[in-house]
Design a protein around this motif. Structure first.
Motif, PDB file in Angstrom:
ATOM      1  N   GLU B 219       1.085  -8.211   1.826  1.00 17.13           N
ATOM      2  CA  GLU B 219       1.136  -7.191   3.288  1.00 17.13           C
ATOM      3  C   GLU B 219       1.051  -7.869   4.056  1.00 17.13           C
ATOM      4  OE1 GLU B 219       0.512  -5.786  -0.269  1.00 17.13           O
ATOM      5  OE2 GLU B 219       1.656  -4.311  -0.359  1.00 17.13           O
ATOM      6  N   VAL B 220      -0.267  -9.217   3.255  1.00 15.01           N
ATOM      7  CA  VAL B 220      -0.758  -9.989   5.049  1.00 15.01           C
ATOM      8  C   VAL B 220       0.088 -10.743   5.116  1.00 15.01           C
ATOM      9  CG1 VAL B 220      -2.584 -10.957   4.673  1.00 15.01           C
ATOM     10  CG2 VAL B 220      -2.941  -9.410   3.543  1.00 15.01           C
ATOM     11  N   LEU B 221       0.549 -11.348   4.914  1.00 13.91           N
ATOM     12  CA  LEU B 221       2.182 -11.721   5.809  1.00 13.91           C
ATOM     13  C   LEU B 221       2.766 -10.604   6.171  1.00 13.91           C
ATOM     14  CD1 LEU B 221       3.260 -14.795   6.539  1.00 13.91           C
ATOM     15  CD2 LEU B 221       4.290 -14.112   4.889  1.00 13.91           C
ATOM     16  N   GLN B 222       2.717  -9.845   5.727  1.00 14.02           N
ATOM     17  CA  GLN B 222       3.692  -8.876   6.324  1.00 14.02           C
ATOM     18  C   GLN B 222       3.284  -8.617   8.187  1.00 14.02           C
ATOM     19  OE1 GLN B 222       4.551  -6.205   2.885  1.00 14.02           O
ATOM     20  NE2 GLN B 222       6.404  -7.379   2.264  1.00 14.02           N
ATOM     21  N   SER B 223       1.873  -8.034   7.785  1.00 12.72           N
ATOM     22  CA  SER B 223       1.267  -7.468   8.521  1.00 12.72           C
ATOM     23  C   SER B 223       0.859  -8.410   9.739  1.00 12.72           C
ATOM     24  CB  SER B 223       0.202  -7.300   7.764  1.00 12.72           C
ATOM     25  OG  SER B 223      -0.083  -6.261   7.195  1.00 12.72           O
ATOM     26  N   SER B 224       1.404  -9.877   9.811  1.00  7.77           N
ATOM     27  CA  SER B 224       1.211 -10.970  10.668  1.00  7.77           C
ATOM     28  C   SER B 224       2.093 -11.009  11.777  1.00  7.77           C
ATOM     29  CB  SER B 224      -0.309 -11.740  10.280  1.00  7.77           C
ATOM     30  OG  SER B 224       0.726 -13.075   8.955  1.00  7.77           O
ATOM     31  N   ASN B 225       3.132 -11.110  10.343  1.00  7.66           N
ATOM     32  CA  ASN B 225       4.387 -10.951  10.678  1.00  7.66           C
ATOM     33  C   ASN B 225       4.894 -10.046  12.209  1.00  7.66           C
ATOM     34  OD1 ASN B 225       5.189 -12.887   9.414  1.00  7.66           O
ATOM     35  ND2 ASN B 225       6.256 -11.659   7.971  1.00  7.66           N
ATOM     36  N   ALA B 226       4.500  -8.706  11.781  1.00  8.57           N
ATOM     37  CA  ALA B 226       4.224  -7.558  12.424  1.00  8.57           C
ATOM     38  C   ALA B 226       3.162  -7.485  13.878  1.00  8.57           C
ATOM     39  CB  ALA B 226       4.445  -5.869  11.813  1.00  8.57           C
ATOM     40  N   GLY B 227       2.359  -7.827  13.963  1.00 10.68           N
ATOM     41  CA  GLY B 227       1.513  -7.927  14.810  1.00 10.68           C
ATOM     42  C   GLY B 227       0.326  -7.023  14.220  1.00 10.68           C
ATOM     43  N   VAL B 228      -0.058  -6.000  12.972  1.00 12.74           N
ATOM     44  CA  VAL B 228      -0.048  -5.137  12.900  1.00 12.74           C
ATOM     45  C   VAL B 228      -1.217  -5.358  11.809  1.00 12.74           C
ATOM     46  CG1 VAL B 228      -0.238  -3.032  12.105  1.00 12.74           C
ATOM     47  CG2 VAL B 228       1.789  -3.722  13.133  1.00 12.74           C
ATOM     48  N   PRO B 229      -2.968  -5.892  12.241  1.00 15.27           N
ATOM     49  CA  PRO B 229      -3.887  -5.703  10.887  1.00 15.27           C
ATOM     50  C   PRO B 229      -3.860  -4.994  10.167  1.00 15.27           C
ATOM     51  CG  PRO B 229      -4.451  -5.951  13.485  1.00 15.27           C
ATOM     52  CD  PRO B 229      -3.466  -5.286  13.361  1.00 15.27           C
ATOM     53  N   VAL B 230      -3.286  -5.791   9.086  1.00 13.95           N
ATOM     54  CA  VAL B 230      -3.579  -5.214   7.940  1.00 13.95           C
ATOM     55  C   VAL B 230      -4.181  -3.694   7.274  1.00 13.95           C
ATOM     56  CG1 VAL B 230      -4.551  -7.012   6.686  1.00 13.95           C
ATOM     57  CG2 VAL B 230      -3.039  -6.071   5.441  1.00 13.95           C
ATOM     58  N   ILE B 231      -5.274  -4.019   7.617  1.00 14.05           N
ATOM     59  CA  ILE B 231      -6.365  -3.433   7.546  1.00 14.05           C
ATOM     60  C   ILE B 231      -5.268  -1.477   8.187  1.00 14.05           C
ATOM     61  CG2 ILE B 231      -7.570  -2.442  10.089  1.00 14.05           C
ATOM     62  CD1 ILE B 231      -9.631  -1.740   8.297  1.00 14.05           C
ATOM     63  N   LEU B 232      -4.694  -1.344   9.286  1.00 14.16           N
ATOM     64  CA  LEU B 232      -3.909  -0.598   9.172  1.00 14.16           C
ATOM     65  C   LEU B 232      -3.037  -0.137   8.672  1.00 14.16           C
ATOM     66  CD1 LEU B 232      -3.818  -1.076  12.878  1.00 14.16           C
ATOM     67  CD2 LEU B 232      -5.505   0.211  12.014  1.00 14.16           C
ATOM     68  N   ASP B 233      -2.100  -1.501   7.763  1.00 10.27           N
ATOM     69  CA  ASP B 233      -1.646  -1.037   6.177  1.00 10.27           C
ATOM     70  C   ASP B 233      -2.478   0.252   4.892  1.00 10.27           C
ATOM     71  OD1 ASP B 233       0.820  -0.665   4.112  1.00 10.27           O
ATOM     72  OD2 ASP B 233       0.873  -2.779   4.665  1.00 10.27           O
ATOM     73  N   ASP B 234      -2.063   1.145   5.441  1.00  9.13           N
ATOM     74  CA  ASP B 234      -3.507   1.386   4.074  1.00  9.13           C
ATOM     75  C   ASP B 234      -2.744   2.240   3.232  1.00  9.13           C
ATOM     76  OD1 ASP B 234      -1.859   4.091   4.990  1.00  9.13           O
ATOM     77  OD2 ASP B 234      -3.616   4.910   6.542  1.00  9.13           O
ATOM     78  N   VAL B 235      -1.791   1.658   2.471  1.00  8.04           N
ATOM     79  CA  VAL B 235      -1.175   1.586   1.054  1.00  8.04           C
ATOM     80  C   VAL B 235      -1.495   0.786   0.392  1.00  8.04           C
ATOM     81  CG1 VAL B 235       1.018   2.546  -0.069  1.00  8.04           C
ATOM     82  CG2 VAL B 235       0.929   3.114   2.602  1.00  8.04           C
ATOM     83  N   SER B 236      -1.676  -0.541   1.485  1.00  6.56           N
ATOM     84  CA  SER B 236      -1.616  -1.829   0.951  1.00  6.56           C
ATOM     85  C   SER B 236      -3.211  -2.035   0.186  1.00  6.56           C
ATOM     86  CB  SER B 236      -1.212  -2.711   1.882  1.00  6.56           C
ATOM     87  OG  SER B 236      -2.827  -2.953   2.671  1.00  6.56           O
ATOM     88  N   HIS B 237      -3.290  -2.706  -1.217  1.00  7.42           N
ATOM     89  CA  HIS B 237      -4.391  -2.639  -1.563  1.00  7.42           C
ATOM     90  C   HIS B 237      -5.204  -4.041  -0.749  1.00  7.42           C
ATOM     91  CE1 HIS B 237      -2.897  -2.480  -6.337  1.00  7.42           C
ATOM     92  NE2 HIS B 237      -2.900  -0.864  -5.567  1.00  7.42           N
ATOM     93  N   ALA B 238      -4.758  -4.246   0.481  1.00 11.52           N
ATOM     94  CA  ALA B 238      -5.031  -5.856   0.867  1.00 11.52           C
ATOM     95  C   ALA B 238      -6.456  -4.736   2.376  1.00 11.52           C
ATOM     96  CB  ALA B 238      -4.691  -6.821   2.066  1.00 11.52           C
ATOM     97  N   GLY B 239      -5.539  -3.680   2.489  1.00 12.85           N
ATOM     98  CA  GLY B 239      -5.893  -2.960   3.261  1.00 12.85           C
ATOM     99  C   GLY B 239      -6.773  -1.875   3.300  1.00 12.85           C
ATOM    100  N   GLN B 240      -6.891  -1.498   2.083  1.00 15.15           N
ATOM    101  CA  GLN B 240      -7.702   0.002   1.223  1.00 15.15           C
ATOM    102  C   GLN B 240      -8.965  -1.284   1.252  1.00 15.15           C
ATOM    103  OE1 GLN B 240      -6.315   1.574  -2.171  1.00 15.15           O
ATOM    104  NE2 GLN B 240      -4.138   2.335  -0.836  1.00 15.15           N
ATOM    105  N   ALA B 241      -9.372  -2.835   0.514  1.00 17.15           N
ATOM    106  CA  ALA B 241      -9.810  -3.529   0.669  1.00 17.15           C
ATOM    107  C   ALA B 241     -11.047  -3.715   1.816  1.00 17.15           C
ATOM    108  CB  ALA B 241     -10.037  -4.570  -0.267  1.00 17.15           C
ATOM    109  N   TYR B 242      -9.414  -3.895   2.614  1.00 18.73           N
ATOM    110  CA  TYR B 242     -10.803  -3.956   4.605  1.00 18.73           C
ATOM    111  C   TYR B 242     -11.134  -2.701   4.409  1.00 18.73           C
ATOM    112  CZ  TYR B 242      -9.143  -8.437   5.309  1.00 18.73           C
ATOM    113  OH  TYR B 242      -9.095 -10.845   5.430  1.00 18.73           O
ATOM    114  N   THR B 243     -10.571  -1.748   4.718  1.00 18.54           N
ATOM    115  CA  THR B 243     -10.750  -0.837   4.758  1.00 18.54           C
ATOM    116  C   THR B 243     -12.459  -1.060   4.388  1.00 18.54           C
ATOM    117  OG1 THR B 243      -8.936   0.762   5.950  1.00 18.54           O
ATOM    118  CG2 THR B 243     -11.181   1.814   5.188  1.00 18.54           C
TER     119      THR B 243
END
Lengths: 88, 273
Positions: B219-243
């Motif tokens: 999801e980290v790469l997908q988020s940068s592809n989309a220009g949406v910081p991965v923390i806003l993907d609250d389903v992904s483990h990376a996003g939750q770990a950043y939160t």
């Protein structure tokens, strides 16, 4: 760990190798931190001089700057080979 | 001198490619989401990228150097985020020389931002230990040192920790920058196999506890592809770990997640599957 895991144990634990290498390196780099720039050069030249007389290893000469209260002490240690084989 | 109320956080690492910009973007979004008025600044003059990760690359009019040189004021240069009204981005200059940034210039820009009533200023440092990295860390109150569980990254982080303890304004005043370690690209599976340094290894080598562990995740790469910081993907483990990491920066006591291997059943264990 599975009972057949021994079949795939070729690259066992490179992480512990990494850890050991980093421990030594970082300890060394921290001890050099804030030390004068000339220390590595001094170490090299001392090694060259000593090697004229004794066949020592590259790592035989250690130059450290030690803080002793307000004083700084330049600590130079030379490890001679077990059978001090003089080459001269 | 008047003390600004904004807390300045530098995101730094020494080594490139470890996730500084991803982390800066996510921490800034996380702080904004928690209600803090936050600005995030790209210090990588000549290699602007934070705008892209934040998804505001088409709205950059004025940049950091314009403000330093007095060609624009801070209000004109801060780009308002489209998702959070209390989040702003200051882009790096893409065309200028690195020498356009000076200590005095950076101090002025940080003061201008603080005077606008910001709670947090996140400084995204360039890689390396040269002028840009030095200026990004100089005024920091807190440093988030991004490290990968990999030998060169750990070594460079130690170098950066040394600089934080000697080449910052806090250090010059006999104080300490608050140092936080953020471990990224972590793979519990590889740690268990013995081919990746563990959290404990990295903490032990660097003598510092982690403030967060971000698992390696697609999801980290997908988020940068989309220009949406991965923390806003609250389903992904990376996003939750950043939160979680942002929560800890805000002083909350949150246990680590996604740092151990999810256990498998008896048969897959037996056959090492």
């Amino acid at each position: 760990m599975g009972i057949f895991d021994f079949l795939s144990q070729r690259n066992k634990n490179t992480a512990s190798t990494a850890r050991d290498r980093l421990r030594i390196l970082i300890q060394q780099e921290r001890s050099m931190r804030g030390a004068p720039d000339y220390l590595p050069m001094l170490q090299r030249e001392l090694l060259e001089v000593i090697r004229k007389y004794v066949n020592v290893d590259v790592e035989a000469v250690k130059v450290d700057l030690i803080k002793d209260g307000d004083n700084e002490v330049l600590d130079i240690s030379v490890a001679l080979p077990e059978k001090a084989a003089a080459s001269g | 001198m008047e003390k600004s109320l904004a807390e300045i956080i530098v995101v730094t690492s020494g080594k490139g490619g470890v996730g500084k910009t991803t982390t800066s973007a996510s921490i800034a979004c996380g702080l904004a989401k928690a209600g803090k008025k936050t600005a995030v600044i790209d210090f990588d003059v000549g290699l602007r990228n934070l705008d892209l990760i934040m998804g505001c690359e088409r709205r950059v009019v004025y940049d950091f150097v314009n403000v330093v040189l007095g060609e624009a004021n801070i209000k004109q240069a801060l780009i308002k985020d489209k998702r959070f009204e209390n989040l702003f981005v200051l882009a790096a200059s893409q065309t200028r020389d690195k020498d356009a940034l000076t200590k005095e210039g950076v101090e002025k820009v940080l003061k201008d931002i603080a005077d606008e009533g910001f709670d947090y200023i996140v400084c995204d440092s360039p890689a390396g230990i040269e002028k840009g990295a030095f200026l990004a860390m100089y005024f920091a109150d807190r440093a988030v040192v991004v490290v990968n569980p990999e030998v060169s990254s750990v070594r460079d982080s130690d170098r950066i920790l040394g600089l934080l303890a000697s080449k910052t304004r806090k250090a010059e005043n006999g104080e300490r920058v608050q140092e936080n370690l953020l471990l990224t690209r972590y793979s519990p599976e590889r740690v268990e196999k013995g081919d990746m340094l563990s959290i404990a290894d990295v903490e032990d080598i660097l003598g510092l506890k982690v403030i967060g562990v971000i698992p390696e995740s697609p999801e980290v790469l997908q988020s940068s592809n989309a220009g949406v910081p991965v923390i806003l993907d609250d389903v992904s483990h990376a996003g939750q770990a950043y939160t979680d990491a942002v929560g800890r920066i805000l002083g909350q006591d949150i246990p680590l997640r996604y740092t151990t291997v999810e256990r498998k059943g008896f048969f897959s264990k037996l056959f090492g599957g």
